[in-house]
Design a protein around this motif. Sequence first.
Motif, PDB file in Angstrom:
ATOM      1  N   ALA A 249      -9.996  25.350 -13.898  1.00  0.00           N
ATOM      2  CA  ALA A 249     -11.003  26.413 -13.932  1.00  0.00           C
ATOM      3  C   ALA A 249     -11.215  26.952 -12.528  1.00  0.00           C
ATOM      4  N   ALA A 250     -11.335  28.260 -12.450  1.00  0.00           N
ATOM      5  CA  ALA A 250     -11.610  28.892 -11.163  1.00  0.00           C
ATOM      6  C   ALA A 250     -13.089  28.735 -10.825  1.00  0.00           C
ATOM      7  N   ALA A 251     -13.412  28.829  -9.565  1.00  0.00           N
ATOM      8  CA  ALA A 251     -14.806  28.748  -9.134  1.00  0.00           C
ATOM      9  C   ALA A 251     -15.598  29.889  -9.770  1.00  0.00           C
ATOM     10  N   PRO A 252     -16.739  29.605 -10.407  1.00  0.00           N
ATOM     11  CA  PRO A 252     -17.462  30.646 -11.144  1.00  0.00           C
ATOM     12  C   PRO A 252     -18.252  31.599 -10.268  1.00  0.00           C
ATOM     13  N   GLY A 253     -18.391  31.299  -8.961  1.00  0.00           N
ATOM     14  CA  GLY A 253     -19.184  32.174  -8.111  1.00  0.00           C
ATOM     15  C   GLY A 253     -20.642  32.147  -8.532  1.00  0.00           C
ATOM     16  N   ASP A 254     -21.215  33.346  -8.735  1.00  0.00           N
ATOM     17  CA  ASP A 254     -22.616  33.434  -9.152  1.00  0.00           C
ATOM     18  C   ASP A 254     -22.776  33.269 -10.664  1.00  0.00           C
ATOM     19  N   ASN A 255     -21.673  33.208 -11.380  1.00  0.00           N
ATOM     20  CA  ASN A 255     -21.740  33.086 -12.835  1.00  0.00           C
ATOM     21  C   ASN A 255     -21.999  31.643 -13.263  1.00  0.00           C
ATOM     22  N   HIS A 256     -22.265  31.476 -14.555  1.00  0.00           N
ATOM     23  CA  HIS A 256     -22.414  30.150 -15.141  1.00  0.00           C
ATOM     24  C   HIS A 256     -21.343  29.972 -16.217  1.00  0.00           C
ATOM     25  N   VAL A 257     -20.887  28.735 -16.378  1.00  0.00           N
ATOM     26  CA  VAL A 257     -19.830  28.424 -17.333  1.00  0.00           C
ATOM     27  C   VAL A 257     -20.402  27.490 -18.405  1.00  0.00           C
ATOM     28  N   PHE A 258     -20.086  27.814 -19.653  1.00  0.00           N
ATOM     29  CA  PHE A 258     -20.602  27.061 -20.793  1.00  0.00           C
ATOM     30  C   PHE A 258     -19.447  26.496 -21.616  1.00  0.00           C
ATOM     31  N   LEU A 259     -19.644  25.286 -22.069  1.00  0.00           N
ATOM     32  CA  LEU A 259     -18.703  24.649 -22.990  1.00  0.00           C
ATOM     33  C   LEU A 259     -19.280  24.794 -24.389  1.00  0.00           C
ATOM     34  N   LYS A 260     -18.567  25.523 -25.256  1.00  0.00           N
ATOM     35  CA  LYS A 260     -19.084  25.829 -26.592  1.00  0.00           C
ATOM     36  C   LYS A 260     -18.162  25.261 -27.658  1.00  0.00           C
ATOM     37  N   PHE A 261     -18.755  24.579 -28.628  1.00  0.00           N
ATOM     38  CA  PHE A 261     -18.051  24.074 -29.799  1.00  0.00           C
ATOM     39  C   PHE A 261     -18.564  24.825 -31.024  1.00  0.00           C
ATOM     40  N   ASP A 262     -17.648  25.375 -31.816  1.00  0.00           N
ATOM     41  CA  ASP A 262     -18.079  26.065 -33.044  1.00  0.00           C
ATOM     42  C   ASP A 262     -18.529  25.070 -34.103  1.00  0.00           C
ATOM     43  N   ALA A 263     -17.945  23.879 -34.127  1.00  0.00           N
ATOM     44  CA  ALA A 263     -18.409  22.804 -35.013  1.00  0.00           C
ATOM     45  C   ALA A 263     -17.620  21.543 -34.720  1.00  0.00           C
ATOM     46  N   VAL A 264     -18.316  20.417 -34.733  1.00  0.00           N
ATOM     47  CA  VAL A 264     -17.708  19.095 -34.640  1.00  0.00           C
ATOM     48  C   VAL A 264     -18.417  18.225 -35.676  1.00  0.00           C
ATOM     49  N   PHE A 265     -17.642  17.477 -36.455  1.00  0.00           N
ATOM     50  CA  PHE A 265     -18.279  16.647 -37.484  1.00  0.00           C
ATOM     51  C   PHE A 265     -18.210  15.173 -37.071  1.00  0.00           C
ATOM     52  N   TYR A 266     -19.342  14.473 -36.956  1.00  0.00           N
ATOM     53  CA  TYR A 266     -20.691  14.910 -37.270  1.00  0.00           C
ATOM     54  C   TYR A 266     -21.590  14.743 -36.031  1.00  0.00           C
ATOM     55  N   LYS A 267     -21.517  13.549 -35.415  1.00  0.00           N
ATOM     56  CA  LYS A 267     -22.240  13.312 -34.169  1.00  0.00           C
ATOM     57  C   LYS A 267     -21.260  13.428 -32.995  1.00  0.00           C
ATOM     58  N   THR A 268     -21.732  14.028 -31.909  1.00  0.00           N
ATOM     59  CA  THR A 268     -20.859  14.316 -30.773  1.00  0.00           C
ATOM     60  C   THR A 268     -21.510  13.879 -29.471  1.00  0.00           C
ATOM     61  N   LYS A 269     -20.689  13.311 -28.590  1.00  0.00           N
ATOM     62  CA  LYS A 269     -21.124  12.935 -27.250  1.00  0.00           C
ATOM     63  C   LYS A 269     -20.051  13.433 -26.293  1.00  0.00           C
ATOM     64  N   ILE A 270     -20.446  14.149 -25.235  1.00  0.00           N
ATOM     65  CA  ILE A 270     -19.485  14.879 -24.405  1.00  0.00           C
ATOM     66  C   ILE A 270     -19.660  14.521 -22.938  1.00  0.00           C
ATOM     67  N   TRP A 271     -18.532  14.215 -22.289  1.00  0.00           N
ATOM     68  CA  TRP A 271     -18.508  13.973 -20.845  1.00  0.00           C
ATOM     69  C   TRP A 271     -17.549  14.967 -20.180  1.00  0.00           C
ATOM     70  N   LEU A 272     -17.931  15.463 -19.031  1.00  0.00           N
ATOM     71  CA  LEU A 272     -17.045  16.278 -18.208  1.00  0.00           C
ATOM     72  C   LEU A 272     -16.938  15.615 -16.840  1.00  0.00           C
ATOM     73  N   ASN A 273     -15.698  15.312 -16.467  1.00  0.00           N
ATOM     74  CA  ASN A 273     -15.414  14.656 -15.187  1.00  0.00           C
ATOM     75  C   ASN A 273     -16.252  13.389 -15.010  1.00  0.00           C
ATOM     76  N   GLY A 274     -16.386  12.633 -16.098  1.00  0.00           N
ATOM     77  CA  GLY A 274     -17.067  11.352 -16.063  1.00  0.00           C
ATOM     78  C   GLY A 274     -18.575  11.407 -16.198  1.00  0.00           C
ATOM     79  N   THR A 275     -19.161  12.588 -16.241  1.00  0.00           N
ATOM     80  CA  THR A 275     -20.616  12.743 -16.344  1.00  0.00           C
ATOM     81  C   THR A 275     -20.999  13.196 -17.748  1.00  0.00           C
TER      82      THR A 275
END
Length: 661
Positions: free
Chosen positions: A85-111
């Motif tokens: 991913a390129a540096a977003p600058g002043d923008n914000h970046v969102f991770l969007k899922f249209d659907a995951v069944f059923y319970k979800t837990k998400i980590w990015l770069n270990g966090t």
Amino acid sequence: MKGILFCLLLVIPFLLFGQRRTDNSLNSEWKFAADPIKVGEKERWQDTSFATGSFDKVKVPHCFSTDTRYFFYTGTAWYFKQFEAAAPGDNHVFLKFDAVFYKTKIWLNGTLVGTHEGGYTPFEFDITTLLKNRNTLAVQVDNSWDTTTIPGAKTPVPYSAANHRQFYPWINYGGITRPVHLVTRPATYISNSKIIAIPDLNKGDATIRIKAFIRNNSATAITSAVNAGVYRNGGKSSIRFKPQQVKVEPDSVISVEMTGTLPASEVALWSPDAPALYSAAIVSGKDTVETTFGIRKIEVSGTKLLLNGEPIKMGGCNRPLDYPGYGSMDPNEVLEKDLTMIKSGGMELSRISHYPVPETMLEWADKHGLLIIVEAGNWQMTPKQMNDPLMRNKFRSQMREMMERDWNHPSVIAYSVGNEFQSQTEEGKAWVRDMSSYVKSLDDSRLITFSTMLLGREDIRKPEDEASQYVDFVSANIYGNHLKVLQHIHALYPSKPVYVSEFGVRTDAVGSEEERIAYLKKAMQDFRQCDYLIGASVWTFNDYFSRFPGTNANGYRPWGLVAPDRTLRGMYTAWQEEFSPATIELVNKTAGQAGIRITARKDFPSYTMKGYQLKCNGTYIPVKTLHPGESVVLNVDLAGETADVALIKPGGFTIIQKTLK
């Protein structure tokens, strides 16, 4: 001059900043591993240093339940994705899922980014501060269920055997079952929009009300200019909205409403036979969104359902999300195939599913003209569950996520707050009363209903005995004694329309397909005696996999008009004719010519037919507008002794095919 200035005010921000919002797919190749004894989190699978090289390669969207190694596996599984991913600058970046069944837990770069519960609705997280040039995404998925999940098992109830309490009737297809996106937006952006477009059926114009939700994800207050324009077929309409200045505090959301009037000369009403669509471009500071909508009026008047002021009565279906090899995924080739068959089968008004459907389905319905009742959550919850604040909050969350995604689709005409729960109990009545109020607080532009299975009972003697007292129209699942049950419902609620949300018979409940056709034709005879009936949804369009008691040994519940692979059964062909708004008959024949009468039904289904064609021996003949009960005789040339005829709906959908002799 003012008009030119307004146009520039609208277009210039789009030209300058429209590219600031991007949507990049994170689909395609991921790594996947099942985690049946739940060691992943303890062993730190979420860490960037964890080696996933030996794990399976899969393509997202992905349903692990259809893999023969994990056939109907229930439990925890993990997905891993590396991306740049390129540096977003002043923008914000969102991770969007249209659907995951059923319970979800998400980590990015270990966090840990966040968690979500609910298998059919979209969710997203702001990942701007966690993003790097090279990123590792780890997603833990759990498709197990219990008495606190929606859908889930039931708490003990006296009227249900233990094995029936533990299962719900469709498969818990697990995985990242719908697309994943990486969305870049300005720090202050339009998080959602709500468009209510109501025509004045007397004047011909339409009021367009746009509500834009402006979110500020930055650390300082922002003042933003908000404006909008409406377009159709690539051309800009003459409607004008008053530009507004709004101040949004840090980490907060405010809503802005803009209202204008579209002149009658520019209004094209949306309907199943003429699904006219518009788009609204909404600009707020550096952000621009475009939203599709339609102009139509849906209302109840006594026992009638009115669309744009005209009464409609239509057939429909229920379509479980289930296809061999795909599970609950709905790839475009399956969706297009199914919905074309549904439209061609006269199934125009459907309580389509027990859970939120993919948005691509609603986009197809908008474009081609299907009327949809959307439903979330409550399948046969027990009184104890309906009274539980935890379950109520989970339902509200799933309902809200569905509504906020779907409320601009003209195809969506009603919200259902559940199916086949104990609606005669005090808990059931309170559920419908409270959830109806909640739904209306979010969107009061649609009708509200729920599907009851109890209104055939003789001990329900007055409206107050059951929760249908709180809905705009009664929806009932009826499997036998159709006329008697409908008459009882009408006696209870004489001023409400009635919709049969389920009716049907399994292939293995009769001796032959002919018996099945006869059973359902008898149901249609009963329906046609009930002027207060506005629709009927066949259970089901397709067979579906299930664990529920009573399912066949091959895993299927064979209710479908079509087989699992969509092979047509005799029922489908019969239903094309039964659900057609018209009948066709040969009234006379001379040498080389014949007269063919087309009559618009006035019992059921029944609605005004506009833009239809008769296809006879390869020749297309326009059919004039026919109101219910009207008919027309068309003279056609015959090449031989017979006439191969078909009635074609606008959009090219064939709804009747027969040979007249």
